[in-house]
Design a protein around this motif. Structure first.
Motif, PDB file in Angstrom:
ATOM      1  N   UNK A  23      40.512 132.493 122.840  1.00  0.00           N
ATOM      2  CA  UNK A  23      39.611 131.905 121.844  1.00  0.00           C
ATOM      3  C   UNK A  23      38.200 132.484 121.983  1.00  0.00           C
ATOM      4  N   UNK A  24      37.783 132.735 123.225  1.00  0.00           N
ATOM      5  CA  UNK A  24      36.487 133.373 123.449  1.00  0.00           C
ATOM      6  C   UNK A  24      36.464 134.769 122.844  1.00  0.00           C
ATOM      7  N   UNK A  25      37.563 135.486 123.009  1.00  0.00           N
ATOM      8  CA  UNK A  25      37.665 136.832 122.424  1.00  0.00           C
ATOM      9  C   UNK A  25      37.531 136.766 120.910  1.00  0.00           C
ATOM     10  N   UNK A  26      38.166 135.782 120.296  1.00  0.00           N
ATOM     11  CA  UNK A  26      38.063 135.611 118.847  1.00  0.00           C
ATOM     12  C   UNK A  26      36.635 135.237 118.454  1.00  0.00           C
ATOM     13  N   UNK A  27      35.997 134.378 119.248  1.00  0.00           N
ATOM     14  CA  UNK A  27      34.644 133.907 118.926  1.00  0.00           C
ATOM     15  C   UNK A  27      33.633 135.047 118.882  1.00  0.00           C
ATOM     16  N   UNK A  28      33.816 136.065 119.716  1.00  0.00           N
ATOM     17  CA  UNK A  28      32.859 137.178 119.755  1.00  0.00           C
ATOM     18  C   UNK A  28      33.298 138.347 118.880  1.00  0.00           C
ATOM     19  N   UNK A  29      34.406 138.189 118.171  1.00  0.00           N
ATOM     20  CA  UNK A  29      34.994 139.314 117.446  1.00  0.00           C
ATOM     21  C   UNK A  29      34.176 139.777 116.245  1.00  0.00           C
ATOM     22  N   UNK A  30      33.291 138.922 115.724  1.00  0.00           N
ATOM     23  CA  UNK A  30      32.518 139.308 114.544  1.00  0.00           C
ATOM     24  C   UNK A  30      31.018 139.345 114.822  1.00  0.00           C
ATOM     25  N   UNK A  31      30.667 139.514 116.100  1.00  0.00           N
ATOM     26  CA  UNK A  31      29.274 139.782 116.427  1.00  0.00           C
ATOM     27  C   UNK A  31      28.443 138.630 116.922  1.00  0.00           C
ATOM     28  N   UNK A  32      29.028 137.452 117.124  1.00  0.00           N
ATOM     29  CA  UNK A  32      28.242 136.345 117.672  1.00  0.00           C
ATOM     30  C   UNK A  32      27.782 136.695 119.082  1.00  0.00           C
ATOM     31  N   UNK A  33      26.538 136.326 119.381  1.00  0.00           N
ATOM     32  CA  UNK A  33      25.927 136.677 120.662  1.00  0.00           C
ATOM     33  C   UNK A  33      26.042 135.519 121.656  1.00  0.00           C
ATOM     34  N   UNK A  34      25.924 135.824 122.974  1.00  0.00           N
ATOM     35  CA  UNK A  34      26.179 134.816 124.017  1.00  0.00           C
ATOM     36  C   UNK A  34      25.352 133.541 123.922  1.00  0.00           C
ATOM     37  N   UNK A  35      24.033 133.636 123.694  1.00  0.00           N
ATOM     38  CA  UNK A  35      23.198 132.437 123.746  1.00  0.00           C
ATOM     39  C   UNK A  35      23.542 131.449 122.640  1.00  0.00           C
ATOM     40  N   UNK A  89      33.556 140.043 127.037  1.00  0.00           N
ATOM     41  CA  UNK A  89      34.725 139.732 126.206  1.00  0.00           C
ATOM     42  C   UNK A  89      34.747 140.530 124.916  1.00  0.00           C
ATOM     43  N   UNK A  90      33.587 140.978 124.469  1.00  0.00           N
ATOM     44  CA  UNK A  90      33.533 141.778 123.250  1.00  0.00           C
ATOM     45  C   UNK A  90      34.075 143.180 123.468  1.00  0.00           C
ATOM     46  N   UNK A  91      34.232 143.583 124.739  1.00  0.00           N
ATOM     47  CA  UNK A  91      34.637 144.952 125.043  1.00  0.00           C
ATOM     48  C   UNK A  91      35.940 145.041 125.846  1.00  0.00           C
ATOM     49  N   UNK A  92      36.380 143.940 126.437  1.00  0.00           N
ATOM     50  CA  UNK A  92      37.579 143.957 127.278  1.00  0.00           C
ATOM     51  C   UNK A  92      38.698 143.144 126.644  1.00  0.00           C
ATOM     52  N   UNK A  93      39.959 143.506 126.894  1.00  0.00           N
ATOM     53  CA  UNK A  93      41.071 142.663 126.445  1.00  0.00           C
ATOM     54  C   UNK A  93      40.967 141.274 127.066  1.00  0.00           C
ATOM     55  N   UNK A  94      41.373 140.244 126.319  1.00  0.00           N
ATOM     56  CA  UNK A  94      41.267 138.876 126.818  1.00  0.00           C
ATOM     57  C   UNK A  94      42.093 138.680 128.084  1.00  0.00           C
ATOM     58  N   UNK A 209      26.131 126.078 109.110  1.00  0.00           N
ATOM     59  CA  UNK A 209      26.223 125.981 107.647  1.00  0.00           C
ATOM     60  C   UNK A 209      26.592 127.346 107.065  1.00  0.00           C
ATOM     61  N   UNK A 210      27.770 127.784 107.418  1.00  0.00           N
ATOM     62  CA  UNK A 210      28.265 129.074 106.980  1.00  0.00           C
ATOM     63  C   UNK A 210      29.733 128.932 106.618  1.00  0.00           C
ATOM     64  N   UNK A 211      30.286 129.961 106.041  1.00  0.00           N
ATOM     65  CA  UNK A 211      31.724 129.937 105.754  1.00  0.00           C
ATOM     66  C   UNK A 211      32.494 129.991 107.073  1.00  0.00           C
ATOM     67  N   UNK A 212      33.364 129.015 107.267  1.00  0.00           N
ATOM     68  CA  UNK A 212      34.084 128.932 108.531  1.00  0.00           C
ATOM     69  C   UNK A 212      35.351 129.784 108.481  1.00  0.00           C
ATOM     70  N   UNK A 213      35.416 130.697 109.450  1.00  0.00           N
ATOM     71  CA  UNK A 213      36.593 131.543 109.613  1.00  0.00           C
ATOM     72  C   UNK A 213      37.065 131.444 111.060  1.00  0.00           C
TER      73      UNK A 213
END
Length: 296
Positions: A23-35, A89-94, A209-213
């Motif tokens: 799930x962490x891998x998915x969360x960072x898959x579209x560019x969300x940053x750590x903080x 996680x953005x660069x390594x396999x989960x 407040x964004x489109x949830x994917x």
């Protein structure tokens, strides 16, 4: 409850914790940053734990004299390790991330020796060697899909280092008269307070407040699962003992790999499997040698 029930609960908790890795891998898959991710993880956890404690009639106060303890747990237990984990996680396999997280007891042993919270043991030294050998295999040129990924392994290893340090500090200073749930609640509150201005100031804040994917649902799911399994883990410790409950680490690692294969279609080289085996052997060798008494 008998031993079979405790093992079933152990498997359930480990499976839930393992699910948070892909799930962490998915969360960072579209560019969300750590903080930004850390803020929402802590905020959701604080609200969920706060409501749970109020319903149960448990205290939610944060005594001024204990704030340093809440802060230590927040920083070493979430803010610092997750900052590095989310980046890696953005660069390594989960599945590789799951293997890295399993190194907590491998780091904890030498830290315990340095802090004098544990004594030297040759078997545990052998476990440390096995774990380090596993890391060497993991960063080998044929282990990862791309050779450049190996550069992110040290970043991923900051998380288990922080967890090992946190555990040893708690062992050294005790729980300060607080229950584990109270500590996690206080740490979540302080962690959210720390992460919010940092996320906003760095431009990493995630506006809900964004489109949830998939990434947005992954953030919410991981936070809720973490609160649920941690609560269950605390209960298991109280019922079956700390040593028995600590075996959840094996399940988290194994299920983290399996969930990553099922949900993300990841596949790993033989070197990664050999690394996982060595690290699991090392985990077994360095774990505490205390006797557990299971409730019948």
């Amino acid at each position: 409850m008998n031993q079979r029930h405790f093992f079933a609960i152990l498997l359930l908790l480990g499976s839930g914790w393992g699910l948070t890795i892909p799930l962490t891998k998915v969360a960072v898959s579209e560019g969300y940053e750590p903080l930004g991710l850390i803020f929402w993880q802590m905020a959701i956890g604080a609200v969920a734990l706060g409501l749970f404690r109020v319903i149960r009639g448990k205290p939610v106060g944060m005594p001024r004299g204990k704030l340093w303890f809440f802060l230590m747990v927040a920083l070493l237990g979430t803010v610092l390790p997750n900052t590095f984990s989310f980046r890696a996680a953005a660069h390594l396999p989960a599945g590789v991330m799951a293997v890295c997280i399993s190194l907590v007891p491998i780091f904890a042993f030498p830290i315990a020796m340095a802090l004098r919270t544990d004594s030297f043991d040759w078997l545990r030294l052998g476990g440390l060697a096995a774990g380090l050998a596993g890391v060497v295999l993991l960063v080998g040129p044929d282990s990862l899909p791309e050779a450049g990924m190996a550069l992110w392994i040290p970043i991923a290893l900051v998380a288990p280092l922080c967890y090992g340090l946190e555990g040893n500090i708690v062992a050294k200073v005790g729980m300060q008269g607080l229950g584990p749930g109270h500590v996690l609640f206080g740490a979540s509150v302080l962690g959210a307070i720390i992460a919010l201005p940092l996320a906003i100031g760095s431009g990493q804040f995630i506006d809900p407040r964004t489109e949830w994917n998939a990434p947005e649902f992954a953030i919410l799911g991981a936070a809720v699962i973490h609160v649920a399994v941690y609560t269950g883990y605390v209960w298991l410790v109280s019922q079956a003992g700390a040593v028995f409950a600590s075996q959840v680490a094996y399940v988290v690692t194994g299920m983290g790999v399996i969930w990553s294969m099922l949900l993300l279609s990841e596949r790993y080289s033989g070197w990664v499997w050999a690394s996982l085996l060595l690290i699991l052997v090392g985990m077994f060798m360095v774990q505490p040698r205390r006797k557990d008494v299971l409730a019948s």
